[in-house]
Design a protein around this motif. Structure first.
Motif, PDB file in Angstrom:
ATOM      1  N   PRO A 164      -0.386  -5.711 -17.918  1.00  0.00           N
ATOM      2  CA  PRO A 164       0.161  -4.828 -17.322  1.00  0.00           C
ATOM      3  C   PRO A 164      -1.020  -4.116 -16.549  1.00  0.00           C
ATOM      4  O   PRO A 164      -1.948  -3.593 -17.115  1.00  0.00           O
ATOM      5  N   ILE A 165      -0.624  -3.842 -15.224  1.00  0.00           N
ATOM      6  CA  ILE A 165      -1.680  -2.981 -14.399  1.00  0.00           C
ATOM      7  C   ILE A 165      -0.899  -2.216 -13.331  1.00  0.00           C
ATOM      8  O   ILE A 165       0.306  -2.610 -12.984  1.00  0.00           O
ATOM      9  N   LYS A 166      -1.417  -0.905 -13.336  1.00  0.00           N
ATOM     10  CA  LYS A 166      -0.621  -0.064 -12.316  1.00  0.00           C
ATOM     11  C   LYS A 166      -0.649  -0.431 -10.868  1.00  0.00           C
ATOM     12  O   LYS A 166      -1.629  -1.089 -10.299  1.00  0.00           O
ATOM     13  N   ALA A 167       0.123  -0.088 -10.035  1.00  0.00           N
ATOM     14  CA  ALA A 167       0.372  -0.351  -8.712  1.00  0.00           C
ATOM     15  C   ALA A 167      -0.947   0.249  -7.952  1.00  0.00           C
ATOM     16  O   ALA A 167      -1.291  -0.502  -6.824  1.00  0.00           O
ATOM     17  N   LYS A 168      -1.453   1.237  -8.408  1.00  0.00           N
ATOM     18  CA  LYS A 168      -2.462   1.831  -7.564  1.00  0.00           C
ATOM     19  C   LYS A 168      -3.641   1.067  -7.631  1.00  0.00           C
ATOM     20  O   LYS A 168      -4.630   0.834  -6.546  1.00  0.00           O
ATOM     21  N   TYR A 169      -4.048   0.501  -8.908  1.00  0.00           N
ATOM     22  CA  TYR A 169      -5.207  -0.407  -9.093  1.00  0.00           C
ATOM     23  C   TYR A 169      -4.996  -1.693  -8.469  1.00  0.00           C
ATOM     24  O   TYR A 169      -6.026  -2.275  -7.748  1.00  0.00           O
ATOM     25  N   LEU A 170      -3.633  -2.161  -8.024  1.00  0.00           N
ATOM     26  CA  LEU A 170      -3.528  -3.488  -7.292  1.00  0.00           C
ATOM     27  C   LEU A 170      -3.964  -3.333  -5.859  1.00  0.00           C
ATOM     28  O   LEU A 170      -4.507  -4.036  -5.131  1.00  0.00           O
ATOM     29  N   ALA A 171      -3.554  -2.075  -5.516  1.00  0.00           N
ATOM     30  CA  ALA A 171      -3.607  -1.623  -4.035  1.00  0.00           C
ATOM     31  C   ALA A 171      -5.175  -1.597  -3.753  1.00  0.00           C
ATOM     32  O   ALA A 171      -5.513  -1.911  -2.786  1.00  0.00           O
ATOM     33  N   TRP A 172      -6.011  -1.025  -4.633  1.00  0.00           N
ATOM     34  CA  TRP A 172      -7.238  -1.029  -4.405  1.00  0.00           C
ATOM     35  C   TRP A 172      -7.896  -2.328  -4.298  1.00  0.00           C
ATOM     36  O   TRP A 172      -8.788  -2.713  -3.515  1.00  0.00           O
ATOM     37  N   PHE A 173      -7.492  -3.217  -5.352  1.00  0.00           N
ATOM     38  CA  PHE A 173      -7.940  -4.573  -5.205  1.00  0.00           C
ATOM     39  C   PHE A 173      -7.634  -5.276  -4.010  1.00  0.00           C
ATOM     40  O   PHE A 173      -8.479  -5.885  -3.305  1.00  0.00           O
ATOM     41  N   ASN A 174      -6.234  -5.149  -3.426  1.00  0.00           N
ATOM     42  CA  ASN A 174      -5.814  -5.903  -2.151  1.00  0.00           C
ATOM     43  C   ASN A 174      -6.782  -5.112  -1.081  1.00  0.00           C
ATOM     44  O   ASN A 174      -7.089  -5.953  -0.227  1.00  0.00           O
ATOM     45  N   GLY A 175      -7.070  -3.958  -1.188  1.00  0.00           N
ATOM     46  CA  GLY A 175      -7.806  -3.391  -0.246  1.00  0.00           C
ATOM     47  C   GLY A 175      -9.309  -3.932  -0.199  1.00  0.00           C
ATOM     48  O   GLY A 175      -9.720  -4.334   0.944  1.00  0.00           O
TER      49      GLY A 175
ATOM     50  N   PHE B  60       0.848  -1.099  -0.112  1.00  0.00           N
ATOM     51  CA  PHE B  60      -0.014   0.107   0.010  1.00  0.00           C
ATOM     52  C   PHE B  60       0.917   1.334   0.063  1.00  0.00           C
ATOM     53  O   PHE B  60       0.668   2.340  -0.569  1.00  0.00           O
ATOM     54  N   ALA B  61       2.055   1.282   0.938  1.00  0.00           N
ATOM     55  CA  ALA B  61       2.837   2.214   0.835  1.00  0.00           C
ATOM     56  C   ALA B  61       3.631   2.736  -0.385  1.00  0.00           C
ATOM     57  O   ALA B  61       3.580   3.582  -1.052  1.00  0.00           O
ATOM     58  N   PHE B  62       3.991   1.435  -1.190  1.00  0.00           N
ATOM     59  CA  PHE B  62       4.694   1.513  -2.299  1.00  0.00           C
ATOM     60  C   PHE B  62       3.674   2.070  -3.376  1.00  0.00           C
ATOM     61  O   PHE B  62       4.091   2.990  -4.152  1.00  0.00           O
ATOM     62  N   ALA B  63       2.355   1.611  -3.583  1.00  0.00           N
ATOM     63  CA  ALA B  63       1.345   2.138  -4.354  1.00  0.00           C
ATOM     64  C   ALA B  63       1.056   3.776  -4.322  1.00  0.00           C
ATOM     65  O   ALA B  63       0.914   4.314  -5.222  1.00  0.00           O
ATOM     66  N   ALA B  64       1.239   3.875  -2.829  1.00  0.00           N
ATOM     67  CA  ALA B  64       0.844   5.618  -2.599  1.00  0.00           C
ATOM     68  C   ALA B  64       2.230   6.315  -3.209  1.00  0.00           C
ATOM     69  O   ALA B  64       2.133   7.528  -3.422  1.00  0.00           O
TER      70      ALA B  64
END
Length: 292
Positions: free
Chosen positions: A163-174, A145-149
């Motif tokens: 390919p998928i951006k880190a911010k979208y992966l973070a939202w999915f993880n959340g 989450f910190a990395f995506a921020a």
């Protein structure tokens, strides 16, 4: 942020450089231990009552992820991503802040385990729960989450193809953790929520603590509103402090601008040497400017 800077000046020399090397070592240890003895977790989980009896190694060994033999490929993949994002955060934040972020998550887990045991006499990170919740994996999510921020547009290859951006992966993880919390609430296991919430608490503190609140202060909002109003009205102040009108167009002959008449049209002359603009009345009648 000033508080963190003071902490770094005072304790920065104790920070462990390349911390991720030692964290990844925990995954390797987990593979070796649980491949040799699948029930070794009985002696490694954070059983608070056993810690109080002298088994202090549990304050560290509860971080060793429980790895089944068939999961080795995914363990290596997870360890690689963990190492990559950890090094990226260390490059962006510095060694001390990465250490602080990681160990604060560990300390939050330990404190929560002792508090819950003191109140309910239950081990939320005990032997059997260690199989269900790996604190290191949840801390990994907190770091992601910190990395995506920090790097929201960094791309990962999902399944090595998409390919998928880190911010979208973070939202999915959340969303996944919210679903996990929902399942725990549904079965009535409310204490199981605590390891997830506590491990992510340091990200919440990081996110709130690193925001620039000055830009939403009343004074800053008023300044921006005044600036937008002046831009809209075309008002500025020159070096003498007097207001002058800033316009987009001005005829080089008569000096008229778009403020004089909304129907005026302006064009640049391609035969003049320089950027000279004229109204339609003087565009074809003016004397061309030539450099000597």
């Amino acid at each position: 942020m000033r508080f963190l800077q003071r902490l770094e000046r005072k304790f920065g020399r104790y920070a462990v450089p390349n911390l991720m090397k030692y964290v990844i070592l925990l995954y390797a240890v987990g593979i070796l231990i649980f491949s040799a003895s699948p029930y070794a977790y009985l002696f490694l989980g954070l059983e608070v009552d056993q810690v109080l009896k002298g088994q202090v190694w549990r304050l560290v060994t509860f971080l060793i992820p429980y790895n089944r033999f068939g999961d080795i490929f995914f363990v290596f993949l997870k360890a690689y991503v963990f190492y990559m994002i950890g090094n990226a955060l260390e490059n962006a934040w510095g060694t001390f802040k990465l250490n602080l972020y990681f160990f604060s998550a560990v300390i939050f887990n330990i404190l929560a385990a002792f508090i819950v045991y003191g109140i309910f006499r239950l081990n939320i990170l005990g032997n059997f729960l260690m199989v269900v919740y790996s604190p290191l994996d949840i801390i990994y999510s907190s770091m992601f989450f910190a990395f995506a921020a920090t790097y929201p547009n960094m791309q990962f290859l999902l399944y090595f193809i998409i390919p998928i951006k880190a911010k979208y992966l973070a939202w999915f993880n959340g969303a996944f953790y919210i679903y996990e919390i929902y399942k725990l609430i549904r079965v009535g296991f409310y204490l199981g929520i605590i390891p997830i919430v506590v491990s992510l608490l340091n990200f919440i503190i990081f996110f709130l603590g690193t925001r620039n609140y000055r830009r939403i202060s009343p004074r800053e909002l008023e300044r921006k509103a005044n600036f937008r109003r002046q831009v809209k009205e075309g008002l500025r102040y020159n070096s003498t402090g007097r207001q002058t009108v800033i316009t987009r167009h001005k005829c080089a002959v008569c000096g008229r601008t778009e403020l004089d008449d909304d129907d005026l049209e302006f064009r640049f002359c391609s035969k003049c040497d320089g950027n000279y603009e004229y109204c339609m009345e003087h565009l074809f009648t003016h004397e061309h400017v030539k450099k000597q």
